[in-house]
Motif scaffolding. Structure first.
Motif, PDB file in Angstrom:
ATOM      1  N   ALA A  24      45.686  37.205  30.063  1.00 24.51           N
ATOM      2  CA  ALA A  24      45.799  35.986  30.884  1.00 24.51           C
ATOM      3  C   ALA A  24      44.506  35.738  31.647  1.00 24.51           C
ATOM      4  CB  ALA A  24      46.979  36.120  31.846  1.00 24.51           C
ATOM      5  N   ALA A  25      43.902  36.809  32.162  1.00 22.94           N
ATOM      6  CA  ALA A  25      42.659  36.656  32.924  1.00 22.94           C
ATOM      7  C   ALA A  25      41.558  36.070  32.049  1.00 22.94           C
ATOM      8  CB  ALA A  25      42.227  38.005  33.490  1.00 22.94           C
ATOM      9  N   GLU A  26      41.448  36.517  30.821  1.00 22.68           N
ATOM     10  CA  GLU A  26      40.412  35.981  29.934  1.00 22.68           C
ATOM     11  C   GLU A  26      40.649  34.496  29.672  1.00 22.68           C
ATOM     12  OE1 GLU A  26      37.029  35.622  28.174  1.00 22.68           O
ATOM     13  OE2 GLU A  26      37.577  37.617  28.849  1.00 22.68           O
ATOM     14  N   ARG A  27      41.881  34.121  29.431  1.00 22.97           N
ATOM     15  CA  ARG A  27      42.190  32.707  29.186  1.00 22.97           C
ATOM     16  C   ARG A  27      41.887  31.860  30.424  1.00 22.97           C
ATOM     17  NH1 ARG A  27      46.980  34.803  27.468  1.00 22.97           N
ATOM     18  NH2 ARG A  27      48.104  33.805  29.191  1.00 22.97           N
ATOM     19  N   VAL A  28      42.382  32.312  31.572  1.00 19.80           N
ATOM     20  CA  VAL A  28      42.260  31.522  32.796  1.00 19.80           C
ATOM     21  C   VAL A  28      40.800  31.447  33.245  1.00 19.80           C
ATOM     22  CG1 VAL A  28      42.871  31.460  35.246  1.00 19.80           C
ATOM     23  CG2 VAL A  28      44.623  31.969  33.541  1.00 19.80           C
ATOM     24  N   LEU A  29      40.123  32.588  33.280  1.00 20.95           N
ATOM     25  CA  LEU A  29      38.732  32.596  33.746  1.00 20.95           C
ATOM     26  C   LEU A  29      37.799  31.912  32.755  1.00 20.95           C
ATOM     27  CD1 LEU A  29      38.642  36.209  35.200  1.00 20.95           C
ATOM     28  CD2 LEU A  29      38.570  34.064  36.497  1.00 20.95           C
ATOM     29  N   GLY A  30      38.143  31.947  31.475  1.00 17.96           N
ATOM     30  CA  GLY A  30      37.345  31.245  30.480  1.00 17.96           C
ATOM     31  C   GLY A  30      37.359  29.743  30.710  1.00 17.96           C
ATOM     32  N   ARG A  31      38.479  29.238  31.225  1.00 15.22           N
ATOM     33  CA  ARG A  31      38.589  27.798  31.501  1.00 15.22           C
ATOM     34  C   ARG A  31      38.114  27.442  32.910  1.00 15.22           C
ATOM     35  NH1 ARG A  31      43.810  28.469  28.670  1.00 15.22           N
ATOM     36  NH2 ARG A  31      43.538  27.609  26.590  1.00 15.22           N
ATOM     37  N   ASN A  32      38.352  28.379  33.850  1.00 12.71           N
ATOM     38  CA  ASN A  32      37.996  28.123  35.248  1.00 12.71           C
ATOM     39  C   ASN A  32      37.441  29.406  35.859  1.00 12.71           C
ATOM     40  OD1 ASN A  32      37.753  27.468  37.933  1.00 12.71           O
ATOM     41  ND2 ASN A  32      39.955  27.375  38.330  1.00 12.71           N
ATOM     42  N   PRO A  33      36.115  29.560  35.848  1.00 15.35           N
ATOM     43  CA  PRO A  33      35.507  30.801  36.358  1.00 15.35           C
ATOM     44  C   PRO A  33      35.810  31.080  37.828  1.00 15.35           C
ATOM     45  CG  PRO A  33      33.912  29.523  35.106  1.00 15.35           C
ATOM     46  CD  PRO A  33      35.112  28.652  35.280  1.00 15.35           C
ATOM     47  N   ASN A  34      36.291  30.073  38.567  1.00 13.41           N
ATOM     48  CA  ASN A  34      36.616  30.260  39.978  1.00 13.41           C
ATOM     49  C   ASN A  34      38.090  30.561  40.218  1.00 13.41           C
ATOM     50  OD1 ASN A  34      33.936  29.688  40.879  1.00 13.41           O
ATOM     51  ND2 ASN A  34      34.338  27.530  40.440  1.00 13.41           N
ATOM     52  N   ALA A  35      38.838  30.771  39.151  1.00 11.42           N
ATOM     53  CA  ALA A  35      40.279  31.029  39.288  1.00 11.42           C
ATOM     54  C   ALA A  35      40.521  32.266  40.149  1.00 11.42           C
ATOM     55  CB  ALA A  35      40.916  31.205  37.916  1.00 11.42           C
ATOM     56  N   THR A  36      41.606  32.220  40.885  1.00  9.74           N
ATOM     57  CA  THR A  36      41.962  33.320  41.776  1.00  9.74           C
ATOM     58  C   THR A  36      42.865  34.329  41.070  1.00  9.74           C
ATOM     59  OG1 THR A  36      43.963  32.207  42.539  1.00  9.74           O
ATOM     60  CG2 THR A  36      41.899  31.727  43.733  1.00  9.74           C
ATOM     61  N   LEU A  37      43.018  35.498  41.693  1.00  3.59           N
ATOM     62  CA  LEU A  37      43.957  36.484  41.158  1.00  3.59           C
ATOM     63  C   LEU A  37      45.374  35.930  41.141  1.00  3.59           C
ATOM     64  CD1 LEU A  37      42.708  39.867  42.701  1.00  3.59           C
ATOM     65  CD2 LEU A  37      42.362  39.002  40.380  1.00  3.59           C
ATOM     66  N   GLU A  38      45.696  35.084  42.107  1.00  4.24           N
ATOM     67  CA  GLU A  38      47.023  34.468  42.139  1.00  4.24           C
ATOM     68  C   GLU A  38      47.244  33.584  40.906  1.00  4.24           C
ATOM     69  OE1 GLU A  38      46.079  36.012  46.010  1.00  4.24           O
ATOM     70  OE2 GLU A  38      44.944  34.681  44.710  1.00  4.24           O
ATOM     71  N   GLN A  39      46.223  32.822  40.528  1.00  6.53           N
ATOM     72  CA  GLN A  39      46.347  31.972  39.338  1.00  6.53           C
ATOM     73  C   GLN A  39      46.466  32.816  38.069  1.00  6.53           C
ATOM     74  OE1 GLN A  39      42.758  29.780  40.462  1.00  6.53           O
ATOM     75  NE2 GLN A  39      43.916  27.866  40.352  1.00  6.53           N
ATOM     76  N   ILE A  40      45.752  33.922  38.041  1.00  6.38           N
ATOM     77  CA  ILE A  40      45.841  34.827  36.889  1.00  6.38           C
ATOM     78  C   ILE A  40      47.236  35.436  36.812  1.00  6.38           C
ATOM     79  CG2 ILE A  40      44.989  37.020  35.951  1.00  6.38           C
ATOM     80  CD1 ILE A  40      42.209  36.155  37.173  1.00  6.38           C
ATOM     81  N   ALA A  41      47.767  35.844  37.965  1.00  2.00           N
ATOM     82  CA  ALA A  41      49.114  36.416  37.996  1.00  2.00           C
ATOM     83  C   ALA A  41      50.136  35.398  37.477  1.00  2.00           C
ATOM     84  CB  ALA A  41      49.470  36.836  39.423  1.00  2.00           C
ATOM     85  N   GLU A  42      49.991  34.151  37.918  1.00  2.00           N
ATOM     86  CA  GLU A  42      50.923  33.109  37.464  1.00  2.00           C
ATOM     87  C   GLU A  42      50.846  32.933  35.948  1.00  2.00           C
ATOM     88  OE1 GLU A  42      51.811  28.345  38.183  1.00  2.00           O
ATOM     89  OE2 GLU A  42      50.373  29.392  39.463  1.00  2.00           O
ATOM     90  N   ALA A  43      49.622  32.912  35.409  1.00  4.06           N
ATOM     91  CA  ALA A  43      49.452  32.750  33.957  1.00  4.06           C
ATOM     92  C   ALA A  43      50.009  33.942  33.192  1.00  4.06           C
ATOM     93  CB  ALA A  43      47.977  32.551  33.629  1.00  4.06           C
ATOM     94  N   ALA A  44      49.939  35.119  33.800  1.00  5.19           N
ATOM     95  CA  ALA A  44      50.449  36.333  33.149  1.00  5.19           C
ATOM     96  C   ALA A  44      51.955  36.473  33.300  1.00  5.19           C
ATOM     97  CB  ALA A  44      49.758  37.565  33.731  1.00  5.19           C
ATOM     98  N   GLY A  45      52.548  35.665  34.197  1.00  4.41           N
ATOM     99  CA  GLY A  45      53.986  35.748  34.414  1.00  4.41           C
ATOM    100  C   GLY A  45      54.395  36.974  35.209  1.00  4.41           C
TER     101      GLY A  45
END
Length: 198
Positions: A24-45
Motif C-alpha cells: 500500500a505504501a508503494e502505491r500511495v507514495l508513488g502517487r503522492n510522495p507527501n502522503a502520511t502514514l495515516e493515508q497509507i494505513a487507510e490504503a492498507a486497510g
C-alpha cells in the motif's frame, strides 16, 4: 543461563500485514510522495496504530520498503541461475524479473541508496551475480572480448532504470519479458533494429 536468541520471526499473519502495508505504501507514495502514514494505513486497510507499531517512522517504512525490494531482486536474480543457465537465458530472465519488481518498488528504490549499509550489501550481491552472467556471456562471445565489463554492466543497469522510469503508463507496464528483450537487444546490438515493445 540461556544463550541469547535472535529476534523471533514474525508470525504468518503479521508477515502478511507488513506485506500489505509495504504494498500500500508503494502505491500511495508513488502517487503522492507527501502522503502520511495515516493515508497509507487507510490504503492498507489497517489501523494507524498498526503501521506505527511496525514502523518507527515514515523514513523507517521507506527504508524497509527499499530493503525488501532489493531482497526480492536478489532472489529474482538467483532464480535466473546466473552461474549455470546459458548466459543469454540468465540475462533475459534476470532482467524480466528485476523489471517486474522495480515497477512495483520504484518510489522506495529512488529514495534509499547505497549509503544505507544494508542496501549496499544486497545491491553488491545483485551486481556480483550480474557480473557473473556478463563474464559468462563474454566467454561465449556474446559480449565482445575487448568490452569493459564494468561499463557494460553500468549501461545494462541504466537501460533497466530507463525502462522502468521512462514508462509512460506506469500503472499498466508492458510485459516484463518484452521489455527484457528490448533491454538485452539494445545492450548487445544498439538501437538499430531494436524491437518496439508496444
Amino acid at each position: 543461563m540461556h544463550p541469547p536468541t535472535a529476534a523471533r520471526p514474525l508470525r504468518a499473519d503479521a508477515e502478511r500485514t507488513v506485506r500489505t502495508i509495504l504494498d500500500a505504501a508503494e502505491r500511495v507514495l508513488g502517487r503522492n510522495p507527501n502522503a502520511t502514514l495515516e493515508q497509507i494505513a487507510e490504503a492498507a486497510g489497517v489501523a494507524r496504530t498498526t503501521v506505527h507499531r511496525r514502523f518507527a517512522s515514515r523514513d523507517d517504512l521507506i527504508r524497509t520498503m527499499a530493503i525488501e525490494a532489493w531482497r526480492r531482486m536478489d532472489a529474482a536474480v538467483d532464480a535466473a541461475r546466473p552461474h549455470t543457465a546459458p548466459p543469454l537465458v540468465a540475462l533475459h530472465q534476470a532482467t524480466a524479473n528485476v523489471i517486474a519488481i522495480k515497477h512495483g518498488a520504484a518510489y522506495a528504490l529512488d529514495r534509499v541508496g547505497p549509503a544505507d549499509g544494508e542496501v549496499a550489501d544486497i545491491r553488491a550481491a545483485v551486481f556480483g551475480k550480474c557480473d557473473t552472467a556478463l563474464r559468462r556471456a563474454q566467454a561465449e562471445g556474446i559480449v565482445p572480448a575487448d568490452a569493459d565489463l564494468d561499463w557494460v554492466r553500468r549501461v545494462y543497469l541504466a537501460l533497466i532504470t530507463e525502462t522502468v522510469h521512462g514508462d509512460s503508463e506506469p500503472d499498466t507496464p508492458a510485459d516484463p519479458d518484452t521489455l527484457a528483450r528490448r533491454v538485452i537487444d539494445t545492450l548487445l546490438h544498439g538501437v538499430a533494429g531494436t524491437p518496439r515493445d508496444r
